[in-house]
Design an enzyme around this catalytic site. Structure first.
Site, PDB file in Angstrom:
ATOM      1  N   HIS A 110       0.845  -1.186   0.000  1.00 21.14           N
ATOM      2  CA  HIS A 110       0.000   0.000   0.000  1.00 21.14           C
ATOM      3  C   HIS A 110       0.877   1.231   0.000  1.00 21.14           C
ATOM      4  O   HIS A 110       1.902   1.253   0.681  1.00 21.14           O
ATOM      5  CB  HIS A 110      -0.910   0.006   1.234  1.00 21.14           C
ATOM      6  CG  HIS A 110      -2.095   0.869   1.074  1.00 21.14           C
ATOM      7  ND1 HIS A 110      -2.015   2.238   1.179  1.00 21.14           N
ATOM      8  CD2 HIS A 110      -3.374   0.576   0.781  1.00 21.14           C
ATOM      9  CE1 HIS A 110      -3.222   2.729   0.962  1.00 21.14           C
ATOM     10  NE2 HIS A 110      -4.056   1.766   0.720  1.00 21.14           N
ATOM     11  N   ASP A 159      -7.699  -5.464   0.733  1.00 23.60           N
ATOM     12  CA  ASP A 159      -8.249  -6.387  -0.266  1.00 23.60           C
ATOM     13  C   ASP A 159      -7.834  -7.831  -0.038  1.00 23.60           C
ATOM     14  O   ASP A 159      -8.394  -8.735  -0.645  1.00 23.60           O
ATOM     15  CB  ASP A 159      -7.796  -5.959  -1.670  1.00 23.60           C
ATOM     16  CG  ASP A 159      -8.391  -4.628  -2.055  1.00 23.60           C
ATOM     17  OD1 ASP A 159      -9.605  -4.480  -1.880  1.00 23.60           O
ATOM     18  OD2 ASP A 159      -7.653  -3.741  -2.497  1.00 23.60           O
TER      19      ASP A 159
HETATM   20  N1  COA Z   1       3.924  -7.713  -4.652  1.00 21.39           N
HETATM   21  C1  COA Z   1       5.265  -7.749  -4.868  1.00 21.39           C
HETATM   22  N2  COA Z   1       6.066  -6.708  -4.679  1.00 21.39           N
HETATM   23  C2  COA Z   1       5.505  -5.564  -4.246  1.00 21.39           C
HETATM   24  C3  COA Z   1       4.130  -5.455  -4.013  1.00 21.39           C
HETATM   25  C4  COA Z   1       3.331  -6.588  -4.214  1.00 21.39           C
HETATM   26  N3  COA Z   1       2.017  -6.564  -4.019  1.00 21.39           N
HETATM   27  N4  COA Z   1       3.859  -4.198  -3.595  1.00 21.39           N
HETATM   28  C5  COA Z   1       5.024  -3.536  -3.587  1.00 21.39           C
HETATM   29  N5  COA Z   1       6.020  -4.362  -3.977  1.00 21.39           N
HETATM   30  C6  COA Z   1       7.434  -4.029  -4.101  1.00 21.39           C
HETATM   31  C7  COA Z   1       7.653  -2.976  -5.184  1.00 21.39           C
HETATM   32  O1  COA Z   1       7.841  -3.585  -6.444  1.00 21.39           O
HETATM   33  C8  COA Z   1       8.908  -2.294  -4.687  1.00 21.39           C
HETATM   34  O2  COA Z   1       9.985  -3.145  -4.949  1.00 21.39           O
HETATM   35  P1  COA Z   1      11.457  -2.545  -5.330  1.00 21.39           P
HETATM   36  O3  COA Z   1      11.800  -1.622  -4.208  1.00 21.39           O
HETATM   37  O4  COA Z   1      12.318  -3.747  -5.410  1.00 21.39           O
HETATM   38  O5  COA Z   1      11.247  -1.831  -6.642  1.00 21.39           O
HETATM   39  C9  COA Z   1       8.701  -2.302  -3.176  1.00 21.39           C
HETATM   40  O6  COA Z   1       7.845  -3.412  -2.895  1.00 21.39           O
HETATM   41  C10 COA Z   1       8.115  -1.061  -2.579  1.00 21.39           C
HETATM   42  O7  COA Z   1       6.881  -0.782  -3.203  1.00 21.39           O
HETATM   43  P2  COA Z   1       6.090   0.541  -2.844  1.00 21.39           P
HETATM   44  O8  COA Z   1       6.841   1.720  -3.377  1.00 21.39           O
HETATM   45  O9  COA Z   1       5.795   0.532  -1.385  1.00 21.39           O
HETATM   46  O10 COA Z   1       4.731   0.333  -3.629  1.00 21.39           O
HETATM   47  P3  COA Z   1       3.895   1.441  -4.400  1.00 21.39           P
HETATM   48  O11 COA Z   1       3.501   2.509  -3.458  1.00 21.39           O
HETATM   49  O12 COA Z   1       4.587   1.844  -5.656  1.00 21.39           O
HETATM   50  O13 COA Z   1       2.631   0.589  -4.866  1.00 21.39           O
HETATM   51  C11 COA Z   1       0.650  -0.655  -4.757  1.00 21.39           C
HETATM   52  C12 COA Z   1       1.541   0.358  -4.036  1.00 21.39           C
HETATM   53  C13 COA Z   1      -0.649  -0.812  -3.968  1.00 21.39           C
HETATM   54  C14 COA Z   1       0.297  -0.141  -6.178  1.00 21.39           C
HETATM   55  C15 COA Z   1       1.413  -1.979  -4.848  1.00 21.39           C
HETATM   56  O14 COA Z   1       1.752  -2.411  -3.553  1.00 21.39           O
HETATM   57  C16 COA Z   1       0.617  -3.060  -5.570  1.00 21.39           C
HETATM   58  O15 COA Z   1       0.639  -3.110  -6.806  1.00 21.39           O
HETATM   59  N6  COA Z   1      -0.065  -3.977  -4.809  1.00 21.39           N
HETATM   60  C17 COA Z   1      -0.854  -5.018  -5.397  1.00 21.39           C
HETATM   61  C18 COA Z   1      -2.197  -4.475  -5.854  1.00 21.39           C
HETATM   62  C19 COA Z   1      -3.138  -4.237  -4.692  1.00 21.39           C
HETATM   63  O16 COA Z   1      -3.313  -5.080  -3.843  1.00 21.39           O
HETATM   64  N7  COA Z   1      -3.781  -3.061  -4.723  1.00 21.39           N
HETATM   65  C20 COA Z   1      -4.751  -2.668  -3.724  1.00 21.39           C
HETATM   66  C21 COA Z   1      -4.268  -1.519  -2.911  1.00 21.39           C
HETATM   67  S1  COA Z   1      -5.394  -1.214  -1.568  1.00 21.39           S
END
Ligand code: COA
Length: 385
Positions: free
Chosen positions: A267, A322
Protein backbone atom coordinates in the site's frame (compact mmCIF):
# COMPACT_ATOMS: atom_id res chain seq x y z
CA UNK A 1 6.02 27.55 -6.63
CA UNK A 2 7.63 24.10 -7.04
CA UNK A 3 7.52 22.66 -10.56
CA UNK A 4 9.04 19.30 -9.62
CA UNK A 5 7.17 16.51 -11.35
CA UNK A 6 6.26 13.61 -9.06
CA UNK A 7 4.74 10.66 -10.98
CA UNK A 8 1.37 9.65 -9.57
CA UNK A 9 1.48 12.89 -7.53
CA UNK A 10 3.02 10.72 -4.81
CA UNK A 11 3.26 12.72 -1.61
CA UNK A 12 1.86 15.90 -3.21
CA UNK A 13 -0.94 17.41 -1.06
CA UNK A 14 -3.93 17.95 -3.38
CA UNK A 15 -6.42 19.19 -0.79
CA UNK A 16 -7.01 19.93 2.89
CA UNK A 17 -9.41 17.56 4.60
CA UNK A 18 -10.68 16.75 8.09
CA UNK A 19 -12.53 13.57 7.12
CA UNK A 20 -10.00 10.79 7.72
CA UNK A 21 -6.35 10.22 8.55
CA UNK A 22 -3.77 7.46 8.13
CA UNK A 23 -0.66 6.77 10.19
CA UNK A 24 1.14 4.42 7.82
CA UNK A 25 3.99 3.60 10.22
CA UNK A 26 1.72 2.64 13.11
CA UNK A 27 -1.03 1.14 10.95
CA UNK A 28 -3.79 3.49 12.12
CA UNK A 29 -6.79 4.65 10.08
CA UNK A 30 -9.27 7.04 11.70
CA UNK A 31 -12.55 8.55 10.45
CA UNK A 32 -13.09 12.01 11.94
CA UNK A 33 -10.58 11.04 14.65
CA UNK A 34 -12.17 7.67 15.54
CA UNK A 35 -9.99 4.62 14.95
CA UNK A 36 -11.31 2.16 12.41
CA UNK A 37 -10.80 -0.88 14.62
CA UNK A 38 -13.11 0.69 17.23
CA UNK A 39 -15.70 1.75 14.64
CA UNK A 40 -15.71 -1.75 13.06
CA UNK A 41 -16.46 -3.25 16.47
CA UNK A 42 -18.83 -0.69 18.00
CA UNK A 43 -20.46 1.27 15.17
CA UNK A 44 -22.50 0.24 12.13
CA UNK A 45 -22.55 1.44 8.53
CA UNK A 46 -25.44 3.87 9.01
CA UNK A 47 -23.76 5.61 11.95
CA UNK A 48 -20.35 5.62 10.27
CA UNK A 49 -21.78 7.12 7.08
CA UNK A 50 -23.44 9.91 9.08
CA UNK A 51 -20.22 10.47 11.02
CA UNK A 52 -18.37 10.88 7.71
CA UNK A 53 -21.00 13.17 6.21
CA UNK A 54 -21.71 15.42 9.22
CA UNK A 55 -18.39 15.25 11.05
CA UNK A 56 -19.63 14.09 14.46
CA UNK A 57 -21.06 10.94 16.05
CA UNK A 58 -24.83 11.38 15.76
CA UNK A 59 -27.28 11.47 18.67
CA UNK A 60 -29.77 8.58 18.82
CA UNK A 61 -32.47 10.82 17.30
CA UNK A 62 -30.19 11.93 14.43
CA UNK A 63 -29.19 8.34 13.72
CA UNK A 64 -32.79 7.07 13.80
CA UNK A 65 -33.82 9.82 11.42
CA UNK A 66 -30.97 9.05 8.98
CA UNK A 67 -31.66 5.31 9.17
CA UNK A 68 -35.33 5.97 8.43
CA UNK A 69 -34.42 8.12 5.41
CA UNK A 70 -32.09 5.44 4.03
CA UNK A 71 -34.79 2.77 4.38
CA UNK A 72 -37.32 5.01 2.62
CA UNK A 73 -34.99 5.61 -0.35
CA UNK A 74 -34.19 2.00 -1.26
CA UNK A 75 -36.53 1.62 -4.23
CA UNK A 76 -35.14 2.24 -7.71
CA UNK A 77 -37.26 3.63 -10.55
CA UNK A 78 -38.44 1.08 -13.10
CA UNK A 79 -36.70 3.06 -15.86
CA UNK A 80 -33.35 2.43 -14.16
CA UNK A 81 -34.28 -1.26 -13.96
CA UNK A 82 -35.08 -1.18 -17.67
CA UNK A 83 -31.66 0.28 -18.42
CA UNK A 84 -30.08 -2.45 -16.31
CA UNK A 85 -32.11 -5.16 -18.03
CA UNK A 86 -30.81 -3.97 -21.38
CA UNK A 87 -27.14 -4.15 -20.40
CA UNK A 88 -25.12 -7.24 -21.41
CA UNK A 89 -25.18 -9.72 -18.51
CA UNK A 90 -21.55 -10.66 -19.11
CA UNK A 91 -20.31 -7.07 -18.65
CA UNK A 92 -18.46 -6.07 -15.49
CA UNK A 93 -20.82 -4.93 -12.71
CA UNK A 94 -18.68 -1.81 -12.14
CA UNK A 95 -19.61 -0.67 -15.65
CA UNK A 96 -23.26 -1.39 -14.90
CA UNK A 97 -22.98 0.51 -11.59
CA UNK A 98 -21.41 3.56 -13.20
CA UNK A 99 -24.11 3.58 -15.88
CA UNK A 100 -26.96 3.19 -13.39
CA UNK A 101 -25.68 5.87 -10.99
CA UNK A 102 -25.04 8.39 -13.78
CA UNK A 103 -28.52 7.62 -15.19
CA UNK A 104 -30.13 8.17 -11.78
CA UNK A 105 -28.95 11.76 -11.91
CA UNK A 106 -31.25 12.42 -14.87
CA UNK A 107 -34.21 12.07 -12.53
CA UNK A 108 -32.94 14.41 -9.81
CA UNK A 109 -31.84 17.82 -11.06
CA UNK A 110 -31.05 20.61 -8.65
CA UNK A 111 -27.29 20.95 -8.71
CA UNK A 112 -27.76 24.58 -9.75
CA UNK A 113 -28.25 25.33 -6.03
CA UNK A 114 -24.55 24.60 -5.63
CA UNK A 115 -23.30 27.33 -7.93
CA UNK A 116 -22.91 29.96 -5.25
CA UNK A 117 -21.07 28.27 -2.39
CA UNK A 118 -22.80 26.31 0.38
CA UNK A 119 -25.85 27.82 2.10
CA UNK A 120 -28.65 26.27 4.19
CA UNK A 121 -30.53 25.14 1.07
CA UNK A 122 -27.41 23.56 -0.32
CA UNK A 123 -26.83 21.52 2.84
CA UNK A 124 -30.39 20.25 2.57
CA UNK A 125 -29.82 19.28 -1.09
CA UNK A 126 -26.45 17.72 -0.30
CA UNK A 127 -27.97 15.66 2.52
CA UNK A 128 -30.97 14.51 0.47
CA UNK A 129 -28.82 13.47 -2.48
CA UNK A 130 -26.33 11.73 -0.19
CA UNK A 131 -29.12 9.62 1.35
CA UNK A 132 -30.53 8.82 -2.07
CA UNK A 133 -27.19 7.76 -3.56
CA UNK A 134 -26.00 5.70 -0.56
CA UNK A 135 -29.32 3.89 -0.33
CA UNK A 136 -29.84 3.27 -4.06
CA UNK A 137 -26.32 2.04 -4.77
CA UNK A 138 -26.79 -0.94 -2.44
CA UNK A 139 -30.11 -1.73 -4.16
CA UNK A 140 -28.58 -1.47 -7.64
CA UNK A 141 -25.66 -3.80 -6.87
CA UNK A 142 -27.94 -6.40 -5.27
CA UNK A 143 -30.53 -6.15 -8.07
CA UNK A 144 -27.89 -6.74 -10.72
CA UNK A 145 -27.15 -10.22 -9.38
CA UNK A 146 -30.70 -11.29 -10.34
CA UNK A 147 -31.17 -9.16 -13.44
CA UNK A 148 -28.00 -10.47 -15.08
CA UNK A 149 -29.15 -14.04 -14.44
CA UNK A 150 -32.47 -13.32 -16.13
CA UNK A 151 -34.63 -13.08 -13.00
CA UNK A 152 -36.68 -10.33 -11.40
CA UNK A 153 -34.84 -8.55 -8.59
CA UNK A 154 -36.05 -8.80 -4.98
CA UNK A 155 -37.85 -5.76 -3.64
CA UNK A 156 -35.97 -3.97 -0.85
CA UNK A 157 -37.31 -4.41 2.70
CA UNK A 158 -37.61 -1.49 5.09
CA UNK A 159 -37.54 -3.65 8.23
CA UNK A 160 -33.84 -4.49 7.78
CA UNK A 161 -30.60 -2.59 8.36
CA UNK A 162 -28.56 -1.42 5.36
CA UNK A 163 -26.24 -4.48 5.50
CA UNK A 164 -29.06 -6.96 6.20
CA UNK A 165 -31.25 -5.60 3.39
CA UNK A 166 -28.30 -5.73 0.99
CA UNK A 167 -27.65 -9.41 1.78
CA UNK A 168 -31.37 -10.17 1.64
CA UNK A 169 -31.68 -8.58 -1.80
CA UNK A 170 -28.50 -10.27 -3.02
CA UNK A 171 -29.44 -13.79 -1.93
CA UNK A 172 -33.22 -13.58 -1.79
CA UNK A 173 -33.43 -15.14 1.66
CA UNK A 174 -33.34 -14.09 5.30
CA UNK A 175 -29.67 -13.27 5.95
CA UNK A 176 -27.63 -15.15 8.54
CA UNK A 177 -26.97 -12.83 11.57
CA UNK A 178 -23.20 -13.47 11.50
CA UNK A 179 -23.12 -12.71 7.76
CA UNK A 180 -24.96 -9.43 8.49
CA UNK A 181 -22.46 -8.56 11.22
CA UNK A 182 -19.55 -9.28 8.86
CA UNK A 183 -21.06 -7.39 5.92
CA UNK A 184 -21.80 -4.42 8.18
CA UNK A 185 -18.20 -4.40 9.44
CA UNK A 186 -16.93 -4.64 5.84
CA UNK A 187 -19.05 -1.62 4.89
CA UNK A 188 -17.64 0.34 7.86
CA UNK A 189 -14.05 -0.67 7.01
CA UNK A 190 -14.25 0.38 3.35
CA UNK A 191 -16.21 3.62 3.79
CA UNK A 192 -13.35 6.11 3.63
CA UNK A 193 -9.60 6.22 3.07
CA UNK A 194 -8.25 9.77 2.66
CA UNK A 195 -7.39 10.98 -0.82
CA UNK A 196 -6.88 7.84 -2.89
CA UNK A 197 -7.39 7.66 -6.67
CA UNK A 198 -11.20 7.35 -6.64
CA UNK A 199 -11.65 10.08 -4.02
CA UNK A 200 -9.34 12.34 -6.02
CA UNK A 201 -11.46 11.68 -9.11
CA UNK A 202 -14.56 12.59 -7.07
CA UNK A 203 -12.89 15.81 -5.91
CA UNK A 204 -11.90 16.85 -9.42
CA UNK A 205 -15.44 16.22 -10.67
CA UNK A 206 -16.96 17.99 -7.61
CA UNK A 207 -14.79 21.03 -8.25
CA UNK A 208 -16.55 21.61 -11.59
CA UNK A 209 -19.91 21.69 -9.72
CA UNK A 210 -21.11 18.61 -11.61
CA UNK A 211 -24.08 16.76 -10.10
CA UNK A 212 -23.38 14.34 -7.23
CA UNK A 213 -24.46 11.45 -9.45
CA UNK A 214 -21.69 12.30 -11.93
CA UNK A 215 -19.23 12.85 -9.09
CA UNK A 216 -19.95 9.33 -7.82
CA UNK A 217 -19.92 7.90 -11.37
CA UNK A 218 -16.41 9.37 -11.85
CA UNK A 219 -15.29 7.78 -8.59
CA UNK A 220 -16.82 4.40 -9.50
CA UNK A 221 -14.90 4.35 -12.78
CA UNK A 222 -11.67 5.09 -10.95
CA UNK A 223 -12.25 2.48 -8.26
CA UNK A 224 -12.73 -0.24 -10.87
CA UNK A 225 -9.07 -0.82 -11.79
CA UNK A 226 -7.06 -3.72 -10.32
CA UNK A 227 -4.50 -1.36 -8.73
CA UNK A 228 -7.32 0.13 -6.63
CA UNK A 229 -10.67 -1.48 -5.76
CA UNK A 230 -10.35 -4.30 -8.27
CA UNK A 231 -7.56 -6.00 -6.30
CA UNK A 232 -9.84 -8.11 -4.07
CA UNK A 233 -11.19 -9.97 -7.09
CA UNK A 234 -7.58 -10.65 -8.18
CA UNK A 235 -6.72 -11.97 -4.70
CA UNK A 236 -9.33 -14.70 -4.94
CA UNK A 237 -8.20 -15.65 -8.47
CA UNK A 238 -4.61 -15.76 -7.16
CA UNK A 239 -5.54 -18.03 -4.21
CA UNK A 240 -7.39 -20.34 -6.60
CA UNK A 241 -4.26 -20.50 -8.75
CA UNK A 242 -2.05 -21.29 -5.72
CA UNK A 243 -4.56 -23.93 -4.67
CA UNK A 244 -3.07 -25.17 -1.37
CA UNK A 245 -1.12 -23.66 1.56
CA UNK A 246 1.98 -25.78 0.81
CA UNK A 247 2.22 -24.27 -2.71
CA UNK A 248 2.48 -20.69 -1.38
CA UNK A 249 6.29 -20.45 -1.11
CA UNK A 250 7.07 -21.72 -4.61
CA UNK A 251 4.30 -19.57 -6.09
CA UNK A 252 5.64 -16.37 -4.49
CA UNK A 253 9.19 -17.14 -5.63
CA UNK A 254 7.98 -17.66 -9.20
CA UNK A 255 5.85 -14.52 -9.11
CA UNK A 256 8.62 -12.28 -7.78
CA UNK A 257 11.19 -13.75 -10.19
CA UNK A 258 8.84 -12.71 -13.01
CA UNK A 259 8.60 -9.22 -11.37
CA UNK A 260 4.87 -9.67 -10.84
CA UNK A 261 2.91 -8.51 -7.79
CA UNK A 262 1.27 -10.53 -5.05
CA UNK A 263 -2.31 -9.24 -5.11
CA UNK A 264 -3.67 -7.72 -1.90
CA UNK A 265 -0.17 -6.93 -0.64
CA UNK A 266 1.35 -3.48 -0.33
CA UNK A 267 0.00 0.00 0.00
CA UNK A 268 1.25 3.46 -0.85
CA UNK A 269 0.32 4.68 2.67
CA UNK A 270 0.90 1.71 4.99
CA UNK A 271 4.35 0.37 5.71
CA UNK A 272 2.89 -2.15 8.14
CA UNK A 273 -0.22 -4.36 8.05
CA UNK A 274 -3.30 -2.42 7.00
CA UNK A 275 -5.51 -2.16 10.16
CA UNK A 276 -8.53 -3.12 8.04
CA UNK A 277 -6.83 -6.38 7.02
CA UNK A 278 -6.33 -7.20 10.72
CA UNK A 279 -10.06 -6.72 11.44
CA UNK A 280 -11.07 -8.73 8.35
CA UNK A 281 -8.74 -11.58 9.32
CA UNK A 282 -10.41 -11.77 12.76
CA UNK A 283 -13.86 -11.78 11.14
CA UNK A 284 -12.71 -14.58 8.83
CA UNK A 285 -11.63 -16.58 11.90
CA UNK A 286 -15.04 -15.97 13.49
CA UNK A 287 -16.77 -17.11 10.31
CA UNK A 288 -14.57 -20.22 10.13
CA UNK A 289 -15.41 -21.11 13.74
CA UNK A 290 -19.13 -20.75 13.02
CA UNK A 291 -18.77 -23.09 10.04
CA UNK A 292 -16.62 -25.56 12.02
CA UNK A 293 -13.75 -25.30 9.50
CA UNK A 294 -11.47 -22.78 7.82
CA UNK A 295 -11.85 -22.58 4.07
CA UNK A 296 -9.01 -23.78 1.82
CA UNK A 297 -8.73 -20.25 0.43
CA UNK A 298 -8.31 -18.78 3.91
CA UNK A 299 -5.71 -21.37 4.91
CA UNK A 300 -3.82 -20.65 1.68
CA UNK A 301 -4.02 -16.91 2.38
CA UNK A 302 -2.58 -17.40 5.88
CA UNK A 303 0.32 -19.44 4.48
CA UNK A 304 0.91 -16.88 1.73
CA UNK A 305 0.93 -14.04 4.26
CA UNK A 306 3.62 -15.88 6.25
CA UNK A 307 5.81 -16.35 3.16
CA UNK A 308 5.30 -12.72 2.12
CA UNK A 309 6.20 -11.44 5.57
CA UNK A 310 9.65 -12.91 5.06
CA UNK A 311 10.27 -11.69 1.51
CA UNK A 312 8.15 -8.53 1.23
CA UNK A 313 8.00 -7.46 4.92
CA UNK A 314 11.50 -5.87 4.76
CA UNK A 315 10.20 -3.64 1.91
CA UNK A 316 7.24 -2.54 4.07
CA UNK A 317 4.81 -4.60 1.99
CA UNK A 318 2.07 -6.28 4.06
CA UNK A 319 -1.57 -7.34 3.50
CA UNK A 320 -3.90 -4.51 2.55
CA UNK A 321 -7.71 -4.34 2.89
CA UNK A 322 -8.25 -6.39 -0.27
CA UNK A 323 -6.28 -9.36 0.96
CA UNK A 324 -8.99 -10.87 3.19
CA UNK A 325 -12.18 -9.14 2.00
CA UNK A 326 -12.58 -11.26 -1.15
CA UNK A 327 -12.16 -14.50 0.82
CA UNK A 328 -14.90 -13.42 3.21
CA UNK A 329 -17.23 -12.47 0.37
CA UNK A 330 -16.57 -15.80 -1.36
CA UNK A 331 -17.50 -17.61 1.86
CA UNK A 332 -20.72 -15.61 1.93
CA UNK A 333 -21.63 -16.85 -1.56
CA UNK A 334 -20.89 -13.60 -3.39
CA UNK A 335 -19.62 -13.68 -7.00
CA UNK A 336 -16.02 -12.36 -7.39
CA UNK A 337 -16.97 -9.63 -9.86
CA UNK A 338 -19.33 -8.17 -7.24
CA UNK A 339 -16.51 -7.53 -4.72
CA UNK A 340 -15.52 -4.16 -6.16
CA UNK A 341 -19.15 -2.98 -6.49
CA UNK A 342 -19.58 -3.83 -2.78
CA UNK A 343 -16.48 -1.73 -2.07
CA UNK A 344 -18.26 1.13 -3.91
CA UNK A 345 -21.50 0.57 -1.94
CA UNK A 346 -19.45 1.38 1.16
CA UNK A 347 -16.95 3.95 -0.17
CA UNK A 348 -19.78 6.11 -1.51
CA UNK A 349 -20.16 7.48 2.03
CA UNK A 350 -16.58 8.79 1.97
CA UNK A 351 -16.87 10.11 -1.58
CA UNK A 352 -19.98 12.09 -0.64
CA UNK A 353 -18.29 13.47 2.48
CA UNK A 354 -15.45 14.71 0.23
CA UNK A 355 -17.97 16.13 -2.26
CA UNK A 356 -19.49 18.19 0.55
CA UNK A 357 -16.09 19.25 1.87
CA UNK A 358 -14.91 20.27 -1.61
CA UNK A 359 -18.02 22.40 -2.15
CA UNK A 360 -17.55 24.16 1.18
CA UNK A 361 -14.36 25.77 -0.13
CA UNK A 362 -14.30 25.15 -3.85
CA UNK A 363 -11.74 25.97 -6.48
CA UNK A 364 -11.71 24.10 -9.76
CA UNK A 365 -8.76 21.69 -10.13
CA UNK A 366 -6.44 22.79 -12.89
CA UNK A 367 -2.92 21.38 -12.44
CA UNK A 368 -0.17 22.04 -14.91
CA UNK A 369 1.96 19.73 -17.07
CA UNK A 370 5.50 19.45 -18.33
CA UNK A 371 5.20 19.53 -22.12
CA UNK A 372 7.41 16.91 -23.82
CA UNK A 373 6.11 17.24 -27.39
CA UNK A 374 7.35 18.91 -30.61
CA UNK A 375 8.19 22.61 -30.95
CA UNK A 376 5.77 24.71 -33.03
CA UNK A 377 6.06 23.59 -36.70
CA UNK A 378 4.33 24.19 -40.04
CA UNK A 379 1.41 22.13 -41.19
CA UNK A 380 2.39 19.73 -44.02
CA UNK A 381 -0.09 19.23 -46.80
CA UNK A 382 -1.22 15.60 -47.05
CA UNK A 383 0.30 15.14 -50.54
CA UNK A 384 3.76 16.08 -49.18
CA UNK A 385 3.84 13.68 -46.17
N1 COA B 1 3.92 -7.71 -4.65
C1 COA B 1 5.26 -7.75 -4.87
N2 COA B 1 6.07 -6.71 -4.68
C2 COA B 1 5.51 -5.56 -4.25
C3 COA B 1 4.13 -5.46 -4.01
C4 COA B 1 3.33 -6.59 -4.21
N3 COA B 1 2.02 -6.56 -4.02
N4 COA B 1 3.86 -4.20 -3.59
C5 COA B 1 5.02 -3.54 -3.59
N5 COA B 1 6.02 -4.36 -3.98
C6 COA B 1 7.43 -4.03 -4.10
C7 COA B 1 7.65 -2.98 -5.18
O1 COA B 1 7.84 -3.59 -6.44
C8 COA B 1 8.91 -2.29 -4.69
O2 COA B 1 9.99 -3.14 -4.95
P1 COA B 1 11.46 -2.54 -5.33
O3 COA B 1 11.80 -1.62 -4.21
O4 COA B 1 12.32 -3.75 -5.41
O5 COA B 1 11.25 -1.83 -6.64
C9 COA B 1 8.70 -2.30 -3.18
O6 COA B 1 7.85 -3.41 -2.89
C10 COA B 1 8.12 -1.06 -2.58
O7 COA B 1 6.88 -0.78 -3.20
P2 COA B 1 6.09 0.54 -2.84
O8 COA B 1 6.84 1.72 -3.38
O9 COA B 1 5.79 0.53 -1.38
O10 COA B 1 4.73 0.33 -3.63
P3 COA B 1 3.89 1.44 -4.40
O11 COA B 1 3.50 2.51 -3.46
O12 COA B 1 4.59 1.84 -5.66
O13 COA B 1 2.63 0.59 -4.87
C11 COA B 1 0.65 -0.65 -4.76
C12 COA B 1 1.54 0.36 -4.04
C13 COA B 1 -0.65 -0.81 -3.97
C14 COA B 1 0.30 -0.14 -6.18
C15 COA B 1 1.41 -1.98 -4.85
O14 COA B 1 1.75 -2.41 -3.55
C16 COA B 1 0.62 -3.06 -5.57
O15 COA B 1 0.64 -3.11 -6.81
N6 COA B 1 -0.07 -3.98 -4.81
C17 COA B 1 -0.85 -5.02 -5.40
C18 COA B 1 -2.20 -4.48 -5.85
C19 COA B 1 -3.14 -4.24 -4.69
O16 COA B 1 -3.31 -5.08 -3.84
N7 COA B 1 -3.78 -3.06 -4.72
C20 COA B 1 -4.75 -2.67 -3.72
C21 COA B 1 -4.27 -1.52 -2.91
S1 COA B 1 -5.39 -1.21 -1.57
Amino acid sequence: MSSEYLPGLAGVPATKSNISSIDGEQGILAYRGYEIKELAEKSNFEETALLLLDGHLPSQAELDDFDCQLRAERRVKYKIRSIMKNLPPSGHPMEMLQTAVASLGMFYGGEEVLSDGISGNDIDYIHRMSVKIISRMATIVAMWEHIRNGYDAYEPRDDLSHAANFLYMLHGKEPDPLAVKIMDACLVLHAEHTINASTFAALVCSSTLASPFLVIAAAIGTLAGPLHGGANQRVVQMLEEIGRPENAKAWVEKQLAARKVVWGMGHREYKTKDPRATVLQKLMMEWGESQGTLSKQFETALALEEVCEEVLGPKGVYPNVDYYSGILYTEMGIAPDQFTPIFAVSRVAGWLAHWREQLSDNRIFRPTQIYTGEDIRSYVDIAQR
